[in-house]
Write an enzyme that holds these catalytic residues in place. Structure first.
Site, PDB file in Angstrom:
ATOM      1  CG  HIS A  43      -1.960  -1.638   1.392  1.00 35.86           C
ATOM      2  ND1 HIS A  43      -1.698  -2.159   1.710  1.00 35.86           N
ATOM      3  CD2 HIS A  43      -3.035  -2.020   1.231  1.00 35.86           C
ATOM      4  CE1 HIS A  43      -1.986  -3.500   2.095  1.00 35.86           C
ATOM      5  NE2 HIS A  43      -3.633  -3.060   1.764  1.00 35.86           N
ATOM      6  CG  HIS A 291      -5.917   1.271  -0.482  1.00 36.94           C
ATOM      7  ND1 HIS A 291      -6.317   1.739   1.094  1.00 36.94           N
ATOM      8  CD2 HIS A 291      -5.944  -0.505  -0.651  1.00 36.94           C
ATOM      9  CE1 HIS A 291      -5.946   0.543   1.442  1.00 36.94           C
ATOM     10  NE2 HIS A 291      -6.608  -0.472   0.789  1.00 36.94           N
ATOM     11  CD  GLU A 443     -20.693  -6.220  24.925  1.00 39.47           C
ATOM     12  OE1 GLU A 443     -21.082  -6.090  23.664  1.00 39.47           O
ATOM     13  OE2 GLU A 443     -22.097  -6.648  25.260  1.00 39.47           O
ATOM     14  CG  HIS A 504     -29.108 -14.651  25.665  1.00 40.43           C
ATOM     15  ND1 HIS A 504     -29.513 -13.725  25.141  1.00 40.43           N
ATOM     16  CD2 HIS A 504     -28.508 -13.844  27.201  1.00 40.43           C
ATOM     17  CE1 HIS A 504     -30.066 -12.146  25.691  1.00 40.43           C
ATOM     18  NE2 HIS A 504     -29.445 -12.036  26.783  1.00 40.43           N
TER      19      HIS A 504
HETATM   20  C1  LIG Z   1     -12.115  -4.591   9.689  1.00 43.72           C
HETATM   21  C2  LIG Z   1     -11.255  -4.741   8.118  1.00 43.72           C
HETATM   22  N1  LIG Z   1     -11.990  -5.065   6.822  1.00 43.72           N
HETATM   23  C3  LIG Z   1     -11.661  -5.101   6.005  1.00 43.72           C
HETATM   24  C4  LIG Z   1     -10.157  -4.145   5.688  1.00 43.72           C
HETATM   25  C5  LIG Z   1      -9.425  -5.042   4.283  1.00 43.72           C
HETATM   26  N2  LIG Z   1      -9.041  -3.162   3.816  1.00 43.72           N
HETATM   27  C6  LIG Z   1      -8.094  -3.101   4.277  1.00 43.72           C
HETATM   28  S1  LIG Z   1      -7.639  -1.667   3.777  1.00 43.72           S
HETATM   29  C7  LIG Z   1      -9.091  -1.423   3.361  1.00 43.72           C
HETATM   30  C8  LIG Z   1      -9.871   0.518   3.099  1.00 43.72           C
HETATM   31  C9  LIG Z   1      -9.077   1.298   3.969  1.00 43.72           C
HETATM   32  O1  LIG Z   1      -9.537   2.861   3.812  1.00 43.72           O
HETATM   33  P1  LIG Z   1      -8.889   3.602   4.102  1.00 43.72           P
HETATM   34  O2  LIG Z   1      -9.272   3.353   5.258  1.00 43.72           O
HETATM   35  O3  LIG Z   1      -9.774   4.747   4.052  1.00 43.72           O
HETATM   36  O4  LIG Z   1      -7.285   3.539   4.283  1.00 43.72           O
HETATM   37  P2  LIG Z   1      -6.855   4.380   2.940  1.00 43.72           P
HETATM   38  O5  LIG Z   1      -6.873   3.619   1.724  1.00 43.72           O
HETATM   39  O6  LIG Z   1      -8.141   5.513   2.822  1.00 43.72           O
HETATM   40  O7  LIG Z   1      -5.197   4.985   3.324  1.00 43.72           O
HETATM   41  C10 LIG Z   1      -9.736  -2.267   3.475  1.00 43.72           C
HETATM   42  C11 LIG Z   1     -11.556  -2.073   3.403  1.00 43.72           C
HETATM   43  C12 LIG Z   1      -9.523  -4.402   6.977  1.00 43.72           C
HETATM   44  N3  LIG Z   1      -7.719  -3.878   6.897  1.00 43.72           N
HETATM   45  N4  LIG Z   1      -9.720  -4.471   8.218  1.00 43.72           N
END
Ligand SMILES: Cc1ncc(C[n+]2csc(CCOP(=O)(O)OP(=O)(O)O)c2C)c(N)n1
Ligand SMILES: [Mg+2]
Length: 698
Positions: A43, A291, A443, A504
Site C-alpha cells: 500500500h 491505496h 464488548e 443467549h
Molecule cells: C476490519 C477490516 N475490514 C477490511 C479490511 C480490508 N481493508 C484494508 S484497507 C481497506 C480500506 C481502508 O480505507 P482507508 O482506511 O480510508 O485507508 P486509505 O486507503 O485511505 O489508506 C480495507 C477495506 C481490513 N483491513 N480490516
C-alpha cells in the site's frame, strides 16, 4: 545532470533544517514506494500522504528513545491503518530503533534494517505486511483489522492514567506519556472505533490523540459512496477536542495541532488531517488505485521526479537523513530516558516497594505471595456457581497483585467480576486509581482495551456473557497473535440461563475459541477447578486465556474421594477411576457436565461397569502435555468413550475416536427452565449411562 547529481547537489551540507525536513519526508515516501514496488504488493499511497505527519510526530514531538523502544514512559505510536505499514518500517529504520527480545532484553541490533525493507512482505523480513507486535520491536500493537489499533490505544491511555495515579508522587512524574494513533476512513467506519471513542470521551482521556487521515478514499473509490457523516460533529458529540489541519504537507501546522493536543488535558483530541492519497504521483494521486497496489515502474519514476528525487535510485537514504533523525528524536529521546532513569533511581530509594512493583510489572512477573489466601472450597453437593467462585478468586488476586484490574461490559453483577474489597474503587475520570473498569455495553472495544492495558504491562481482564464473546472475538484473536497474557471471563457458559433462550445459549463458541492458536480456553468443572484454573492462568506471561464459567451452582466435588483439582494444570486429568486404573469406558466432560459425568459414573460402577471420568477443562493445556501423560489419561486401548459437553460436538471426535459418542448440541437450544433443557437435550445421568453402555456394547 541526472537525478542523483541533482539530489547530491541539494543534499550538500550545510542544508537548512527545512531542507532536511523535506529530505527526510521524501525518504519515507520513496522507501515506501520502492518497497511496495519490489514486493509487487502493498500500500504505497497512504505512506506517501502521511510521511509528513509521521515525520513530525517522531522527529519533533514524541518522547521516544530509539535505543530502548520499551522504556516505560515512552510515548506510544499506533498505526491503526496498518496497511500503511511502510510508514512504520521507514521510521523505525531511519530513527535507528533497536531490537528487544521476548524477555525484554535489548539486543543492540536494529529493529528494521534496510535489507528488511528491501524484503518487505517476504518471509522472515522485519518489514511484514502489517504492523506485528512481538515480531518487530517498536511496534506497539498489531494492527490491520481496521479500528483495532485506535481502540487498543484507548486501553493504553487508560493504563497511563492508572499508572500515573498509582505510582506518580509529587516531584516524581514517572508516568506522563501520551498515546498517538493514526487512522483512516476504514478505522472511522468500523464500529469498534465508535465504541472506544465514546468511552474515551466519557473518561476524558486527555493523553490520547487520534489523527484521522481524511483522504476521502477507500478501496472501492471515493467515500461519497459510503461515508458522508459529519465526523467532526460526531467526535464533538463524544466529548473530544476536534481540530483540523487542512494540508497534510504543512508540518508546522501539524506540529501546532499536536501542541494544542498536549495542552488539552481534560479530553481526548481528534485531529482531522486533510490529505491526498498517493501524494506526488501524477496519475494516481487522489485515486483508489494508490491505496493497495504498486505504482508501477513508470509512475514510480514520475513520482520521484515530482519529489526532486533521483528517478533511478532505489531504497535511497540520502546523506544527512539518519543524522537529522539522530539530532531530533535521538537526542530528545535519549535525554528524556536518561532523566527518567535518574528520576526512577531516586524514586526507588524513597519508594522501594512501588519501584519493585514497576520492575516486576515490566517483566510480566508476579509479586511474592501472589497466590496467598486463594480459597479452597469444601465438598458441597449443592455447590457454588463457577462465576461465584471466580468472583472470590478475583477479589483475592486483585489484592495480591496491585496491577491486576479489569471489569465487565455492564454485566459485573452477573459475571461476579466486581472487585468489592475496600479501596478497590471505580476507574473514572476523577478516580483513575480505581481497579473496577466499567466498559459499558461495548464488548468489542472492551477486548481491544484489555489488549491495550496488557500492552502497557497491566494484568487486565474483561468480562461478559459467554455468548457475547463473539462481539469481542477479533480482539481476543489479536491477544493471541500478540502473545499477550490477557484474561477474558465469560459466564453463563451454556444452557444455565435457560429461560433467556437460544440467543443467549452459547453453542459453537467453545469450538471456535479452541481453534484460536495459542489461546488457553478453560471451562472448569467445580469451584476448586476454578481456583486451579486461575492459578494456571495468572502464571502465563505470553498467552491469553478465556474462562467459560457457569451461571448455576455446580456441586463442589469431594476431593478426598475423587482426584485433586490440581489436575487442571494438565488440561485434563483422571477424576474418578475404575478399580486398578483399568477402565473399559471413559466419560470425558468439562464444566457443568463434570458432575453429571460423576453421577453417571456412580451408576455405572453400581452396575459393575469399569468406568473412568476424565475432567477436561482445557483442550489446549492438555495438548501441551507429554504423549505419555496424555496416554495415561486416555489410554489408546480404551475405545469406548463418551464426551459430554453442552456445546457443539464439533472437534470432540479427536478425543472419543471412531467408536465413541458425543453428547452435545446440534441446535441453538431453546427457551425453558434449565432442568427441562437438560432433559430435552440429554444432559441427564440416565442418558449418559445409556450411551456409555451402548458404546461399550460396540
Ligand atoms: C476490519 C477490516 N475490514 C477490511 C479490511 C480490508 N481493508 C484494508 S484497507 C481497506 C480500506 C481502508 O480505507 P482507508 O482506511 O480510508 O485507508 P486509505 O486507503 O485511505 O489508506 C480495507 C477495506 C481490513 N483491513 N480490516
Ligand atoms: Mg481513506
Amino acid at each position: 545532470m541526472d537525478g542523483s547529481q541533482a539530489l547530491t547537489r541539494k543534499t550538500k551540507y550545510p542544508m537548512t533544517d527545512q531542507e532536511l525536513d523535506q529530505l527526510s519526508i521524501n525518504t519515507i515516501r520513496t522507501l515506501s514506494i520502492d518497497a511496495v514496488q519490489q514486493a509487487k504488493s502493498g500500500h504505497p499511497g497512504t505512506p506517501m500522504a502521511l510521511a509528513p505527519l509521521v515525520y513530525t510526530l517522531w522527529n519533533r514531538v514524541m518522547q521516544f528513545d530509539p535505543e530502548d523502544p520499551i522504556w516505560p514512559n515512552r510515548d506510544r505510536f499506533v498505526l491503526s491503518n496498518g496497511h500503511a505499514s511502510m510508514l512504520l518500517w521507514s521510521i523505525l529504520h531511519l530513527t535507528g530503533t533497536k531490537a528487544v527480545n521476548a524477555d525484554y532484553e535489548r539486543l543492540g541490533q536494529p529493529s528494521v534494517t534496510l535489507d528488511d525493507i528491501r524484503r518487505f512482505r517476504q518471509l522472515d523480513s522485519k518489514a511484514p505486511g502489517h504492523p506485528e507486535y512481538h515480531w518487530v520491536s517498536g511496534v506497539e500493537t498489531t494492527s490491520g483489522p481496521l479500528g483495532q489499533g485506535v481502540a487498543t490505544g484507548v486501553g493504553m491511555a487508560i493504563a497511563q492514567k492508572w499508572l500515573a495515579a498509582r505510582y506518580n508522587r509529587p516531584g516524581f512524574n514517572l508516568f506522563d506519556y501520551r498515546i498517538y494513533a493514526v487512522c483512516g476512513d476504514g478505522c472511522m467506519m468500523e464500529g469498534v472505533a465508535s465504541e472506544a471513542a465514546s468511552l474515551a470521551g466519557h473518561l476524558g482521556l486527555g493523553n490520547l490523540c487520534w489523527v484521522f487521515d481524511n483522504n476521502h478514499i477507500t478501496i472501492e473509490g471515493n467515500t461519497r459512496i459510503t461515508f458522508t457523516e459529519d465526523i467532526a460533529a460526531r467526535f464533538q458529540g463524544y466529548g473530544w477536542n476536534v481540530l483540523r489541519v487542512g494540508d497534510a504537507n504543512d508540518i508546522d501546522r501539524i506540529e501546532t495541532a499536536l501542541d494544542v493536543f498536549k495542552r488539552t488535558l481534560d479530553r481526548p483530541t481528534f485531529i482531522i488531517l486533510d490529505s491526498h492519497i498517493g501524494y506526488g504521483s501524477p496519475h494516481k494521486q487522489d485515486t483508489a488505485a494508490a491505496h493497495g497496489e504498486p505504482l508501477g515502474e513508470d509512475e514510480v519514476r514520475l513520482t520521484k521526479r515530482s519529489y526532486g528525487w533521483p528517478e533511478d535510485a532505489q531504497f535511497l537514504v540520502p546523506d544527512g537523513v539518519r543524522e537529522h533523525f539522530a539530532a531530533g528524536i535521538g537526542v530528545r529521546g535519549a535525554k528524556a530516558r536518561r532523566q527518567w532513569a535518574d528520576l526512577f533511581a531516586s524514586y526507588a530509594t524513597k519508594n522501594p516497594e512501588l519501584a519493585n512493583e514497576i520492575d516486576l510489572m515490566q517483566r510480566r512477573e508476579l509479586p511474592l505471595e501472589w497466590d496467598k489466601n486463594l480459597p479452597v472450597f469444601p465438598t458441597d453437593p449443592k455447590g457454588i456457581a463457577g462465576r461465584d467462585a471466580s468472583g472470590k478468586v478475583l477479589n483475592v488476586l486483585a489484592q495480591n497483585i496491585p496491577w491486576f484490574l479489569g471489569g465487565s461490559a455492564d454485566l459485573g453483577p452477573s459475571n461476579k467480576t466486581t472487585l468489592k474489597y475496600e479501596g478497590a474503587g471505580d476507574f473514572q475520570a476523577d478516580s483513575p486509581a480505581g481497579k473496577n473498569l466499567h466498559f459499558g455495553i461495548r464488548e468489542h472495544a472492551m477486548g481491544a482495551i484489555v489488549n491495550g492495558l496488557s500492552l502497557s504491562k497491566l494484568r487486565a481482564f474483561g468480562a461478559s456473557f459467554f455468548i457475547f464473546c463473539d462481539y469481542a472475538r477479533p480482539a481476543i484473536r489479536l491477544s493471541s497473535l500478540m502473545e499477550l497474557p490477557t484474561i477474558f471471563i465469560f459466564t453463563h457458559d451454556a444452557m444455565g440461563d435457560g429461560e433467556d433462550g437460544p440467543t443467549h445459549q452459547p453453542v459453537e463458541q467453545l469450538a471456535s475459541l479452541r481453534a484460536i492458536p495459542g489461546l488457553v480456553t478453560l471451562r472448569p468443572g467445580d469451584a476448586n477447578e476454578v481456583v486451579e484454573a486461575y492459578r494456571y492462568v495468572i502464571q502465563l506471561r505470553h498467552q491469553p486465556a478465556i474462562f467459560a464459567l457457569s451461571r448455576q451452582a455446580l456441586p463442589t466435588l469431594d476431593r478426598a474421594k475423587y482426584a485433586s483439582a490440581k489436575g487442571v494444570a494438565q488440561g485434563a486429568y483422571v477424576l474418578a477411576d475404575a478399580p486398578g486404573g483399568d477402565p473399559e469406558v471413559i466419560l470425558i466432560a468439562s464444566g457443568s457436565e463434570v458432575s453429571l459425568a460423576v453421577e453417571a459414573y456412580e451408576e455405572l460402577v453400581k452396575d459393575g461397569v469399569r468406568a473412568r471420568v476424565v475432567s477436561m477443562p482445557s483442550w489446549d493445556i492438555f495438548e501441551r502435555q507429554t504423549p505419555d501423560y496424555r496416554k495415561s489419561v486416555l489410554p489408546p486401548s480404551v475405545k469406548a468413550r463418551v464426551a459430554i459437553e453442552q456445546a457443539s460436538t464439533f472437534g470432540w471426535e479427536r478425543y472419543v475416536g471412531e467408536k465413541g459418542r458425543v453428547i452435545g448440541m446440534h441446535t441453538f437450544g431453546a427457551s425453558a427452565p434449565l432442568k427441562e433443557l437438560q432433559k430435552k437435550f440429554g444432559f441427564v445421568p440416565d442418558q449418559v449411562v445409556a450411551v456409555a453402555k451402548e458404546v461399550l456394547r460396540g
